[in-house]
Enzyme design. Sequence first.
Site, PDB file in Angstrom:
ATOM      1  N   ASP A 272      -0.918   0.189  11.473  1.00  0.00           N
ATOM      2  CA  ASP A 272      -1.689   0.980  12.250  1.00  0.00           C
ATOM      3  C   ASP A 272      -3.258   0.520  11.615  1.00  0.00           C
ATOM      4  OD1 ASP A 272      -1.962   2.349   9.727  1.00  0.00           O
ATOM      5  OD2 ASP A 272      -0.855   4.069  10.309  1.00  0.00           O
TER       6      ASP A 272
ATOM      7  N   GLU B 274       0.617  -1.134  -0.096  1.00  0.00           N
ATOM      8  CA  GLU B 274      -0.062  -0.031  -0.015  1.00  0.00           C
ATOM      9  C   GLU B 274       0.904   1.337  -0.118  1.00  0.00           C
ATOM     10  OE1 GLU B 274      -1.899   3.265   1.217  1.00  0.00           O
ATOM     11  OE2 GLU B 274      -0.746   2.307   2.874  1.00  0.00           O
TER      12      GLU B 274
ATOM     13  N   ASP C 218      -5.171   2.273   9.605  1.00  0.00           N
ATOM     14  CA  ASP C 218      -5.318   2.488   8.335  1.00  0.00           C
ATOM     15  C   ASP C 218      -4.791   1.563   7.208  1.00  0.00           C
ATOM     16  OD1 ASP C 218      -6.500   5.132   8.465  1.00  0.00           O
ATOM     17  OD2 ASP C 218      -4.617   6.273   8.471  1.00  0.00           O
TER      18      ASP C 218
ATOM     19  N   ASP D 115       0.754  -0.760   6.348  1.00  0.00           N
ATOM     20  CA  ASP D 115       1.243   0.039   7.556  1.00  0.00           C
ATOM     21  C   ASP D 115       0.947  -0.832   8.803  1.00  0.00           C
ATOM     22  OD1 ASP D 115       2.239   1.924   5.922  1.00  0.00           O
ATOM     23  OD2 ASP D 115       1.028   3.515   6.234  1.00  0.00           O
TER      24      ASP D 115
END
Length: 656
Positions: free
Chosen positions: A522, A447, A524, A520
């Site tokens: 996290d 991503e 998101d 990532d």
Amino acid sequence: MNAQATDMEQLPAEPGGRRKGRPGAEYGADAIQVLEGLEAVRRRPGMYIGSTDARGLHHLVWEIVDNSIDEAMAGHASHIQIQIRPDGSIRNIDDGRGVPVGRQKQTGRDALEVVHTVLHAGGKFGGGGYKVSGGLHGVGVSVVNALSEWMHVESARDGKVWAQEYERGTPTGPVRQVGSSQGRHGTTTTFMPDSQVFDSTTFSFETISQRIRESAYLTKGVHIRLVDQRETPWRDRSFHFEGGIASFVRHLNRDKETLGTRPIAIERKDGTTTIEVAIQYNDAYAETVLAFANNIHTVDGGSHVTGFRAALTSSLNDWARRQGIIKDSKDNLSGEDVREGLTAVISVKLTEPQFEGQTKAKLGNAEVKGQVQAAVSEGLGQYLDENPGDGRRIIEKSMTAQRAREAARKARDLVIRKSALESSALPGKLADCQERDPERSELYIVEGDSAGGSAKQGRDRRFQAILPLFGKMLNVERARLDKVLGSEKIRPLIIALGTGIGDTFDIARLRYHKVILLADADVDGAHIRTLLMTFFFRNMPQIIENGHLYIAQPPLFRVSTGKVTNYARDEKDRDRIVKEMKVKNLTIQRFKGLGEMNAEQLWETTLNPATRTLLRVDIDDAAAAETYFSKLMGEKVEPRRDWITSQSRKVQNLDI
């Protein structure tokens, strides 16, 4: 499931192309070993229960509970209770006939002891004990016994209670009478999984609950209760469905708008085979068909699914033609058209099931195809004649799907033509690997462009390919195939994988046998992974089922003394590392994204097969997976909001 890639050791070749053996390794008659009794199970548990992780641990419960379910299917049991006891052991109680006791003529030992200590021993071979059963190999309870620290069994029958105890599969004493049954009958089995065998011996209440809910749907009328006694107050759930698989279909569709108020229920008996089918359409685009043979989930389908699909397509076309909705045979609806938005459960019960493979993933009985096809054709035809309004709604939805399928075909042809005109016939952003053997090739779906740049620099280009994706990903749960094919984010992925999509999908053409999602660490990144997993679950489920989809585990923190550097996946891992390093002056860096890591750091933590951690994506429970994807990714807001509210108490670290 954790998976770590390793390279096979290559030994130097001898003249003539043979490989040298290790020094001192001799292969003679003394190297041949015979494993007695249940020793083979303890030596190679994965051969019998699949693995020694959480899945294998819970498989022990399924083996014991399925014996009680077999008693219920045979009409001898109506109540089953499973207890997760305070010490972490499992107790299963049923009101069936009880395990037989008395001398077993082939072994000269008590039948209760033989059942629990001898592989391939049971009442499911000759047909006298069970006309229909799920366990047909006779290894169930004896394998559980072998992999348990201890087991205690009581059999109540003929007015008496008989008992025997075991330690790691070995009886600690003879079968003995322990009292009067006082009118009670059935089997009580208590076991403690062996910590020497399993990675963890902690049972999941939710995992067991989902499985026995399914069993209760498939065995109409049986009462099953699950009690978790490890905490106060106890957790307690009871399952009883008089509607059987029709209730199962309603459960699967509970978060969707349905066509028709109730499922179409079909039940027929053909010789010794019992056929039950429940059908209901919804306004979504995905097809959900769960198939069972003798309560065993046949994930790869088989003859019963083939018969069902043939009957569904022909019955709807015949009815639509009789109603004048379809005028010409060239306008016939295809199987793909009539299965859009379909939720169905197929359950067959037969005396001599023939499964393909040890895992029982596919039913092979050829005669079942015709039996199911006849039952569904008759039952569905009758329902449509009696409920023409529902019939017209189903046909209208199928015709809409037919038009969308034609649009998807044109879009797919455009994708193929466009890729063929390009010099490499592959997406421009794909950095392909040099390896051409799919088994040795990996595709990282990354991503973000900046992260993709680091990954391209840090990878081993010999076998690792990188495909960067950026921008908002399409939620395929709310889109038909033509819209999926039109997505600029998804089309490069389809081309890179090489399998095709929809009715042209072919798993044999998959160009990479490890497809790894890298986003990532996290919230998101988790959202991106969820959208990608939704795509694979809905459009390419075979990639998941064949074990090709993985999730990379990039670190969230870098902890350094200046000379020594460690990486942490999350806050808990960071705190552990800080405690172990025992240094005051530490530098702790929180990565905001993959792009903050340089190529060397990304290789060391996430790409290097020798040091990385990959999570393989599996579908343990197809019904539960279907429910969660529909609830969390579907059109209806209320089920999603209710689920988030119900789970809010479990949140410890909220990343906002």
